[in-house]
Design a protein around this motif. Structure first.
Motif, short mmCIF file in Angstrom:
data_model
loop_
_atom_site.label_atom_id
_atom_site.label_comp_id
_atom_site.label_asym_id
_atom_site.label_seq_id
_atom_site.Cartn_x
_atom_site.Cartn_y
_atom_site.Cartn_z
N GLN A 281 63.88 115.53 99.50
CA GLN A 281 64.25 114.18 99.71
C GLN A 281 63.46 113.08 99.74
N LYS A 282 62.31 113.33 100.35
CA LYS A 282 61.24 112.39 100.13
C LYS A 282 60.72 112.02 98.97
N ALA A 283 60.53 113.03 98.18
CA ALA A 283 60.08 112.68 96.73
C ALA A 283 61.08 111.85 96.21
N SER A 284 62.47 112.48 96.22
CA SER A 284 63.38 111.52 95.37
C SER A 284 63.50 110.37 95.85
N PHE A 285 63.35 110.14 97.06
CA PHE A 285 63.37 108.77 97.89
C PHE A 285 62.19 107.81 97.28
N ASN A 286 61.22 108.57 97.30
CA ASN A 286 59.87 107.70 97.15
C ASN A 286 59.99 107.14 95.74
N GLN A 287 60.49 108.07 94.72
CA GLN A 287 60.62 107.60 93.25
C GLN A 287 61.62 106.63 93.22
N GLU A 288 62.82 106.72 93.94
CA GLU A 288 63.95 105.64 93.75
C GLU A 288 63.25 104.31 94.17
N VAL A 289 62.86 104.62 95.54
CA VAL A 289 62.07 103.58 96.24
C VAL A 289 61.13 102.59 95.51
N ASN A 290 60.52 103.40 94.84
CA ASN A 290 59.40 102.66 94.12
C ASN A 290 59.85 101.91 92.89
N THR A 291 60.84 102.77 92.33
CA THR A 291 61.48 101.95 91.12
C THR A 291 62.30 100.50 91.36
N LYS A 292 63.01 100.56 92.57
CA LYS A 292 63.66 99.59 92.94
C LYS A 292 62.67 98.55 93.60
N LYS A 293 61.73 99.10 94.22
CA LYS A 293 60.69 98.04 94.82
C LYS A 293 59.98 97.30 93.50
N ALA A 294 59.70 97.76 92.51
CA ALA A 294 59.26 97.24 91.58
C ALA A 294 60.16 96.10 90.76
N GLU A 295 61.47 96.50 90.62
CA GLU A 295 62.36 95.70 89.96
C GLU A 295 62.59 94.62 90.89
N ALA A 296 62.66 94.86 92.32
CA ALA A 296 62.99 93.88 93.14
C ALA A 296 61.78 92.90 93.02
N GLN A 297 60.55 93.27 93.06
CA GLN A 297 59.42 92.56 92.87
C GLN A 297 59.37 91.56 91.94
N LEU A 298 59.63 91.99 90.66
CA LEU A 298 59.77 91.27 89.65
C LEU A 298 60.82 90.21 89.46
N ALA A 299 61.98 90.69 90.05
CA ALA A 299 63.13 89.72 90.17
C ALA A 299 62.76 88.76 90.93
N TYR A 300 62.20 89.24 92.25
CA TYR A 300 61.96 88.21 93.28
C TYR A 300 60.92 87.15 92.81
N GLU A 301 59.80 87.54 92.09
CA GLU A 301 58.89 86.74 91.49
C GLU A 301 59.39 85.59 90.29
N LEU A 302 60.44 86.29 89.52
CA LEU A 302 60.88 85.38 88.68
C LEU A 302 61.89 84.32 89.16
N GLN A 303 62.71 84.70 90.26
CA GLN A 303 63.62 84.11 90.88
C GLN A 303 62.64 82.78 91.57
N ALA A 304 61.63 83.68 92.39
CA ALA A 304 60.88 82.46 92.91
C ALA A 304 60.43 81.48 92.34
N ALA A 305 59.95 81.64 91.09
CA ALA A 305 59.19 80.91 89.93
C ALA A 305 60.44 79.68 89.62
N LYS A 306 61.58 80.31 89.24
CA LYS A 306 62.73 79.44 88.97
C LYS A 306 63.13 78.55 90.25
N GLU A 307 63.28 79.04 91.31
CA GLU A 307 63.44 78.22 92.64
C GLU A 307 62.49 77.18 92.86
N GLN A 308 61.21 77.68 92.51
CA GLN A 308 59.95 76.69 92.77
C GLN A 308 59.94 75.54 91.86
N GLN A 309 60.67 75.86 90.78
CA GLN A 309 60.58 74.77 89.57
C GLN A 309 61.65 73.65 89.95
N LYS A 310 62.83 74.23 90.41
CA LYS A 310 63.87 73.29 90.73
C LYS A 310 63.48 72.58 92.00
#
Length: 432
Positions: free
Chosen positions: A222-251
């Motif tokens: 479970q830890k291995a599965s969770f780690n993989q899923e967590v890392n994937t979601k974390k990367a996606e969330a990080q990218l989405a966060y940075e992109l959204q942050a840039a947009k919001e900062q521009q606004k």
């Protein structure tokens, strides 16, 4: 004048009266106070802990059994201003022995009253509760005297009919019996329970080990599965966060720019209006009053100047006219005096000796009048003399001295005038 009194933390200083005749009391604990001679009254009251040993002998309990109870109480005077005032009203001027006696009587009274409401068993079995009850009941009464009960414990309880000892023996025997039975039952139950516990312990241990291994394996998976899923979601969330942050900062930056533009426009409008208002205010409050004041000062200065010039001209004309008048007067007087002197001198030059003599003779009546003026205020003159010829001698002496006086005043020698020589020298006339 007065004295400074100091007091330690173990007693309170009470200063009564003052320089204005006040009856107010001042309480000082661990400090100093100023007292006026012959006016202030200085007294001290102890703040040390006082140990009391209340004792009630042969007091009947609720069942009628007479008990003797002794206790130990620790009390002290409270330092709060109001409560210290209560203590001073009750105990100021009394010794520690007298204070302890009053408090001891109060505690013994409450102890005796509470003993009458309890049974021997209640008193014997729970002394702490009995002591707390006494303290709770007695605290309000001693508190009204400014006294605090720090502690109260029951030291001893006994009776004279061995009621307590009998009660103790019975309770001791019952307790011993119960203790022996309890020990036997406990040992038996302990052996049985010990064996059952050992068996259950082993079963539980084996089952726990199995479950632990299964759980550990599943946990790792479970830890291995969770780690993989967590890392994937974390990367996606990080990218989405940075992109959204840039947009919001521009606004946000765009909004900030618009806000700054609006603020600058408003600021420019406000500054223009403020400049206009300031100019009008300066014109109304500074320029116009200053111009009016300047015109006023100019007119006043011009008026003072004209006044000073006219005054000076008038004063100069006055001085000139007065000078001219005085000069003319002096000139006329001088000319008249000079003319008089000139005419007088010419007349004297034309006169001969006879004329000068005539002038002197004309002046003699005036001289005689001046000399005789004091005598005019005399009623009569009496010449006392023993001789008849004394009056004639006095008259002759006066006539002889007259030419000398006239010569000294006028410079004319009367002795050279023939007619006067005859008057002043009748003997020579007789001889002739």
């Amino acid at each position: 004048m007065g004295n400074c009194h100091t007091v330690g933390p173990n007693e309170a200083l009470v200063v009564s009266g003052g320089c204005c005749g006040s009856d107010q009391k001042t309480y000082v604990v661990g400090g100093w106070a100023w007292a006026w001679w012959l006016i202030s009254d200085i007294q001290r009251i102890t703040l040390e802990i006082m140990t009391l040993q209340p004792k009630c002998e042969d007091v009947e309990t609720a069942e009628g059994v007479a008990l003797t109870v002794t206790g130990v109480a620790q009390v002290k005077v409270m330092t709060e201003n109001e409560l210290l005032g209560y203590a001073c009203e009750q105990f100021l001027g009394k010794s520690v022995v007298e204070i302890k006696s009053v408090i001891l009587q109060t505690l013994e009274g409450h102890l005796r009253a509470i003993l009458g409401t309890l049974t021997v068993e209640q008193i014997y079995q729970d002394r702490d509760k009995f002591a707390s009850l006494v303290r709770e009941v007695a605290s309000p009464d001693v508190g009204r005297m400014g006294i605090e009960i720090l502690s109260f414990t029951i030291k001893d309880v006994y009776d004279k009919v061995d009621y307590l000892s009998s009660l103790g023996k019975t309770q001791t025997a019952a307790v011993q019996r119960d203790a022996d039975i309890g020990v036997a039952e406990a040992e038996r139950d302990a052996g049985i329970r010990e064996a059952e516990c050992k068996r259950e312990m082993m079963d539980v241990k084996f089952l726990a080990d199995t479950k632990m291994a299964d759980s550990k394996r599943e946990l790792e998976m479970q830890k291995a599965s969770f780690n993989q899923e967590v890392n994937t979601k974390k990367a996606e969330a990080q990218l989405a966060y940075e992109l959204q942050a840039a947009k919001e900062q521009q606004k946000i930056r765009l909004e900030e720019i618009e806000i700054e533009v609006v603020q600058r426009k408003k600021q420019i409008i406000i500054e223009d209006k403020e400049i206009t208002r300031t100019e009008k205010e300066l014109t109304a409050t500074v320029k116009r009053p200053a111009e009016a004041e300047a015109y006023k000062m100019q007119q006043l200065a011009e008026g003072r100047k004209i006044k000073a010039v006219l005054t000076a001209q008038a004063e100069a004309d006055k001085i000139r006219l007065i000078g001219e008048a005085e000069a003319s007067s002096i000139e006329v007087i001088g000319k008249a005096e000079a003319l008089r002197m000139k005419l007088k001198a010419e007349a004297y030059q034309q006169y001969g000796e006879a004329a000068k003599t005539a002038l002197v003779l004309e002046a003699l009546p005036m001289i005689a009048s001046a000399v005789a003026a004091p005598l005019a205020r005399t009623g009569e003159i009496v010449i006392l003399s023993g001789e008849g010829s004394r009056v004639t001698g006095e008259l002759n002496r006066l006539l002889a001295e007259l030419p000398v006086s006239v010569n000294a005043l006028t410079g004319v020698d009367l002795t050279k005038i023939p007619m006067l020589q005859k008057l002043m020298n009748p003997q020579s006339q007789t001889a002739i």
